[in-house]
Design an enzyme around this catalytic site. Structure first.
Site, PDB file in Angstrom:
ATOM      1  N   TYR A 162       3.057  -9.157  -7.878  1.00 36.69           N
ATOM      2  CA  TYR A 162       3.473  -8.013  -6.802  1.00 36.69           C
ATOM      3  C   TYR A 162       2.143  -8.473  -5.854  1.00 36.69           C
ATOM      4  CZ  TYR A 162       0.264  -3.835  -5.361  1.00 36.69           C
ATOM      5  OH  TYR A 162      -0.026  -2.566  -4.599  1.00 36.69           O
ATOM      6  N   ASP A 167      15.337   5.779  -9.689  1.00 35.72           N
ATOM      7  CA  ASP A 167      14.138   4.372  -9.301  1.00 35.72           C
ATOM      8  C   ASP A 167      15.589   3.853  -8.316  1.00 35.72           C
ATOM      9  OD1 ASP A 167      14.057   1.792 -10.030  1.00 35.72           O
ATOM     10  OD2 ASP A 167      14.742   2.070 -12.628  1.00 35.72           O
ATOM     11  N   VAL A 168      14.289   3.738  -7.122  1.00 36.45           N
ATOM     12  CA  VAL A 168      14.921   2.744  -6.333  1.00 36.45           C
ATOM     13  C   VAL A 168      15.368   1.910  -6.534  1.00 36.45           C
ATOM     14  CG1 VAL A 168      12.874   3.924  -4.761  1.00 36.45           C
ATOM     15  CG2 VAL A 168      11.929   2.060  -5.489  1.00 36.45           C
TER      16      VAL A 168
HETATM   17  C1  BGC Z   1      -3.510  -2.646  -5.241  1.00 37.91           C
HETATM   18  C2  BGC Z   1      -4.659  -1.830  -6.392  1.00 37.91           C
HETATM   19  C3  BGC Z   1      -5.631  -2.847  -5.577  1.00 37.91           C
HETATM   20  C4  BGC Z   1      -5.646  -3.160  -4.400  1.00 37.91           C
HETATM   21  C5  BGC Z   1      -6.997  -4.515  -3.828  1.00 37.91           C
HETATM   22  C6  BGC Z   1      -3.233  -2.057  -4.500  1.00 37.91           C
HETATM   23  O1  BGC Z   1      -2.517  -2.699  -3.701  1.00 37.91           O
HETATM   24  O2  BGC Z   1      -2.106  -1.423  -6.092  1.00 37.91           O
HETATM   25  O3  BGC Z   1      -4.714  -2.269  -8.048  1.00 37.91           O
HETATM   26  O4  BGC Z   1      -6.642  -2.407  -5.968  1.00 37.91           O
HETATM   27  O5  BGC Z   1      -4.973  -3.552  -4.236  1.00 37.91           O
HETATM   28  O6  BGC Z   1      -6.876  -5.337  -4.641  1.00 37.91           O
END
Ligand code: BGC
Length: 272
Positions: free
Chosen positions: A170, A70-71
């Site tokens: 994210y 697991d990084v």
């Molecule tokens: C995400 C994808 C997404 C893409 C464009 C990527 O970084 O992991 O889920 O489709 O970006 O939005």
């Protein structure tokens, strides 16, 4: 492009690809192996898939092993690198690829979701990069294999720049990678360590299946891609091979968007 353009380009080099049991990581592992590198296929879940990747590489005349870690776990990362060095002696190329999404509307995002995504996507890249840099410095340069002391390629996303509603953890993790690679490249350039990132757009992989697996979602996605198609993981593999090779020896601290033009504000084709 001739099929064999990359043949032998990475001969004798040792590479580690995190999260190589699926998607972009798998394609990069296979591309590096095709170019002659020995490859560690890291996984944290789905060991069987990692073994499939290893078998595919070995049956095609390449060289690979699978290693668990697991990084985001410092000790597991340390053990993985030790095991890699026991088998391959050293590391020349690190591909920081492992990444996850845990999406939620901003007001509903839990601290656990925030922390988990930052831990894997950003802290994981730091932990693996630190182990690789320590080994590059310990080993010193091997001019027979590369002009650089070592190469690190971080897999980011167009969302290092494009804000993404419902995915704040994210997007923030990917924005962090931009500064990680630039600061590392500035600091470690004098030691001839090159650090770059690749920012893919929409690539057909398990992470974004919902974005293209019905005609409606696929159509909505294509509106965001001027080049008019979804990308293939192999297209990221080709960029990774080039960035890992001496063909890009003067390139460091740079981000390459491989996205069919997703970064070009496609809404402005008709608006503005
Ligand atoms: C995400 C994808 C997404 C893409 C464009 C990527 O970084 O992991 O889920 O489709 O970006 O939005």
């Amino acid at each position: 492009m001739p099929q064999n353009l990359f043949n032998g380009l990475l001969a004798g080099q040792k590479a580690l690809v995190t999260g190589a049991n699926s998607g972009i990581g798998t394609a990069i592992a296979k591309s590096l192996a095709k170019a002659g590198a020995s490859v560690v296929v890291n996984f944290v879940t789905e060991e069987d898939k990692a073994e499939e990747v290893v078998n595919a590489i070995n049956t095609n005349g390449g060289e690979a092993i699978a290693l668990y870690a697991d990084v985001s776990n410092e000790e597991q990362v340390h053990i993985m690198f030790r095991k890699m060095f026991e088998t391959y002696g050293t590391i020349d190329i690190l591909i920081n690829n492992a990444g996850i999404q845990q999406d939620a509307p901003f007001q509903d995002m839990t601290l656990a979701q925030w922390n988990r995504v930052l831990s894997v996507n950003l802290t994981g890249q730091f932990l693996c990069a630190r182990e690789a840099v320590r080994e590059f410095l310990r080993r010193g340069q091997n001019t027979q294999t590369s002009s650089a002391l070592g190469k690190i390629i971080c897999i980011s996303s167009v969302h290092d720049t494009i804000p993404w509603a419902g995915h704040v953890n994210y997007a923030v993790s990917k924005a962090g990678i931009s500064m990680l690679i630039k600061t590392m490249a500035q600091e470690l350039g004098p030691q001839h360590i090159r650090v770059n990132s690749i920012s893919p757009g929409a690539i057909k992989t398990p992470i974004n299946t919902a974005a293209w697996n019905t005609p409606e979602t696929e159509d909505a996605l294509l509106q965001l891609i001027p080049y008019g198609r979804i990308g293939h993981a192999e297209e990221i593999g080709k960029m990774a091979v080039w960035l890992a090779s001496d063909e890009s020896d003067y390139v460091t601290g740079a981000t390459f968007y491989v996205d069919g033009g997703m970064m070009l504000y496609p809404g402005f084709r008709t608006g503005g």
